[in-house]
Design a protein around this motif. Structure first.
Motif, PDB file in Angstrom:
ATOM      1  N   UNK A   1       0.839  -1.207   0.000  1.00 43.53           N
ATOM      2  CA  UNK A   1       0.000   0.000   0.000  1.00 43.53           C
ATOM      3  C   UNK A   1       0.875   1.258   0.000  1.00 43.53           C
ATOM      4  N   UNK A   2       1.918   1.248   0.806  1.00 44.80           N
ATOM      5  CA  UNK A   2       2.825   2.391   0.873  1.00 44.80           C
ATOM      6  C   UNK A   2       3.499   2.614  -0.477  1.00 44.80           C
ATOM      7  N   UNK A   3       4.096   1.588  -1.027  1.00 48.97           N
ATOM      8  CA  UNK A   3       4.828   1.722  -2.289  1.00 48.97           C
ATOM      9  C   UNK A   3       3.916   2.139  -3.432  1.00 48.97           C
ATOM     10  N   UNK A   4       2.776   1.496  -3.548  1.00 46.11           N
ATOM     11  CA  UNK A   4       1.861   1.818  -4.653  1.00 46.11           C
ATOM     12  C   UNK A   4       1.246   3.201  -4.513  1.00 46.11           C
ATOM     13  N   UNK A   5       0.900   3.600  -3.301  1.00 46.31           N
ATOM     14  CA  UNK A   5       0.329   4.939  -3.102  1.00 46.31           C
ATOM     15  C   UNK A   5       1.332   6.009  -3.511  1.00 46.31           C
ATOM     16  N   UNK A   6       2.554   5.872  -3.067  1.00 46.90           N
ATOM     17  CA  UNK A   6       3.572   6.865  -3.402  1.00 46.90           C
ATOM     18  C   UNK A   6       3.914   6.799  -4.889  1.00 46.90           C
ATOM     19  N   UNK A   7       3.983   5.604  -5.453  1.00 51.59           N
ATOM     20  CA  UNK A   7       4.252   5.461  -6.878  1.00 51.59           C
ATOM     21  C   UNK A   7       3.177   6.110  -7.729  1.00 51.59           C
ATOM     22  N   UNK A   8       1.921   5.906  -7.354  1.00 49.02           N
ATOM     23  CA  UNK A   8       0.811   6.511  -8.089  1.00 49.02           C
ATOM     24  C   UNK A   8       0.859   8.036  -7.992  1.00 49.02           C
TER      25      UNK A   8
ATOM     26  N   UNK B   1      11.091  -1.158   5.968  1.00 41.73           N
ATOM     27  CA  UNK B   1      12.063  -2.260   6.062  1.00 41.73           C
ATOM     28  C   UNK B   1      11.558  -3.553   5.424  1.00 41.73           C
ATOM     29  N   UNK B   2      10.257  -3.654   5.216  1.00 43.07           N
ATOM     30  CA  UNK B   2       9.697  -4.869   4.609  1.00 43.07           C
ATOM     31  C   UNK B   2       9.735  -4.835   3.083  1.00 43.07           C
ATOM     32  N   UNK B   3      10.110  -3.710   2.518  1.00 42.40           N
ATOM     33  CA  UNK B   3      10.119  -3.559   1.062  1.00 42.40           C
ATOM     34  C   UNK B   3      11.463  -3.985   0.469  1.00 42.40           C
ATOM     35  N   UNK B   4      11.462  -4.371  -0.792  1.00 36.84           N
ATOM     36  CA  UNK B   4      12.739  -4.649  -1.464  1.00 36.84           C
ATOM     37  C   UNK B   4      13.619  -3.393  -1.462  1.00 36.84           C
ATOM     38  N   UNK B   5      14.911  -3.585  -1.567  1.00 40.38           N
ATOM     39  CA  UNK B   5      15.867  -2.487  -1.480  1.00 40.38           C
ATOM     40  C   UNK B   5      15.568  -1.382  -2.490  1.00 40.38           C
ATOM     41  N   UNK B   6      15.251  -1.729  -3.729  1.00 41.21           N
ATOM     42  CA  UNK B   6      14.981  -0.710  -4.744  1.00 41.21           C
ATOM     43  C   UNK B   6      13.779   0.154  -4.371  1.00 41.21           C
ATOM     44  N   UNK B   7      12.728  -0.458  -3.879  1.00 40.89           N
ATOM     45  CA  UNK B   7      11.537   0.291  -3.470  1.00 40.89           C
ATOM     46  C   UNK B   7      11.842   1.155  -2.250  1.00 40.89           C
ATOM     47  N   UNK B   8      12.554   0.597  -1.292  1.00 47.21           N
ATOM     48  CA  UNK B   8      12.911   1.355  -0.088  1.00 47.21           C
ATOM     49  C   UNK B   8      13.777   2.561  -0.457  1.00 47.21           C
ATOM     50  N   UNK B   9      14.754   2.357  -1.341  1.00 49.60           N
ATOM     51  CA  UNK B   9      15.614   3.461  -1.766  1.00 49.60           C
ATOM     52  C   UNK B   9      14.814   4.548  -2.483  1.00 49.60           C
ATOM     53  N   UNK B  10      13.882   4.142  -3.340  1.00 46.18           N
ATOM     54  CA  UNK B  10      13.047   5.112  -4.057  1.00 46.18           C
ATOM     55  C   UNK B  10      12.212   5.932  -3.078  1.00 46.18           C
ATOM     56  N   UNK B  11      11.612   5.275  -2.107  1.00 45.43           N
ATOM     57  CA  UNK B  11      10.794   5.975  -1.117  1.00 45.43           C
ATOM     58  C   UNK B  11      11.631   6.922  -0.261  1.00 45.43           C
ATOM     59  N   UNK B  12      12.809   6.481   0.141  1.00 48.80           N
ATOM     60  CA  UNK B  12      13.673   7.335   0.949  1.00 48.80           C
ATOM     61  C   UNK B  12      14.135   8.554   0.152  1.00 48.80           C
ATOM     62  N   UNK B  13      14.388   8.376  -1.128  1.00 50.93           N
ATOM     63  CA  UNK B  13      14.770   9.489  -1.995  1.00 50.93           C
ATOM     64  C   UNK B  13      13.630  10.489  -2.102  1.00 50.93           C
ATOM     65  N   UNK B  14      12.422   9.997  -2.284  1.00 53.29           N
ATOM     66  CA  UNK B  14      11.251  10.874  -2.367  1.00 53.29           C
ATOM     67  C   UNK B  14      11.047  11.615  -1.044  1.00 53.29           C
ATOM     68  N   UNK B  15      11.177  10.922   0.060  1.00 56.86           N
ATOM     69  CA  UNK B  15      10.975  11.563   1.364  1.00 56.86           C
ATOM     70  C   UNK B  15      12.028  12.638   1.629  1.00 56.86           C
ATOM     71  N   UNK B  16      13.247  12.409   1.162  1.00 54.99           N
ATOM     72  CA  UNK B  16      14.343  13.350   1.381  1.00 54.99           C
ATOM     73  C   UNK B  16      14.182  14.624   0.533  1.00 54.99           C
TER      74      UNK B  16
END
Length: 112
Positions: A33-40, A65-80
């Motif tokens: 839900x987190x990954x898809x919401x932010x991706x959308x 922490x439950x997401x694959x590394x690529x998704x986690x990195x993308x989300x952290x980049x967006x948050x930053x």
């Protein structure tokens, strides 16, 4: 309600419907839900990620922490830096005529 051109998203009605859809996004049930919401939002409403509460929601999510590394990195980049992370377009040349120039952010594959 106004229409200002002939693209799919070139009217108040279309943008209002999308806004209503984006208001229903809930990143709390789980990692997907987190990954898809932010991706959308990155692809269809990048300003929502820049102007709203999303960076802090991403940073504070227990699901990172439950997401694959690529998704986690993308989300952290967006948050930053959401503005830098959501620059660019996902549309191939020629699609702007049919869709208009709204709702056009990057498609971040790791979030889908």
């Amino acid at each position: 309600m106004g229409t200002w051109d002939d693209g799919l998203y070139d009217s108040d009605s279309a943008l209002d419907v999308l806004g209503d859809l984006f208001d229903t996004l809930d990143p709390t049930p789980g990692p997907a839900h987190l990954a898809c919401a932010v991706g959308l939002l990155a692809q269809m409403s990048p300003t929502s990620l820049c102007d709203g509460e999303w960076p802090s929601r991403i940073k504070g999510s227990p699901h990172l922490t439950a997401l694959p590394v690529d998704a986690r990195n993308a989300l952290e980049t967006i948050a930053r830096d959401p503005e830098a992370a959501t620059e660019g377009s996902s549309r191939p040349p020629g699609h702007e005529k049919a869709l208009g120039d709204y709702c056009d952010g990057p498609r971040i594959e790791a979030l889908f």
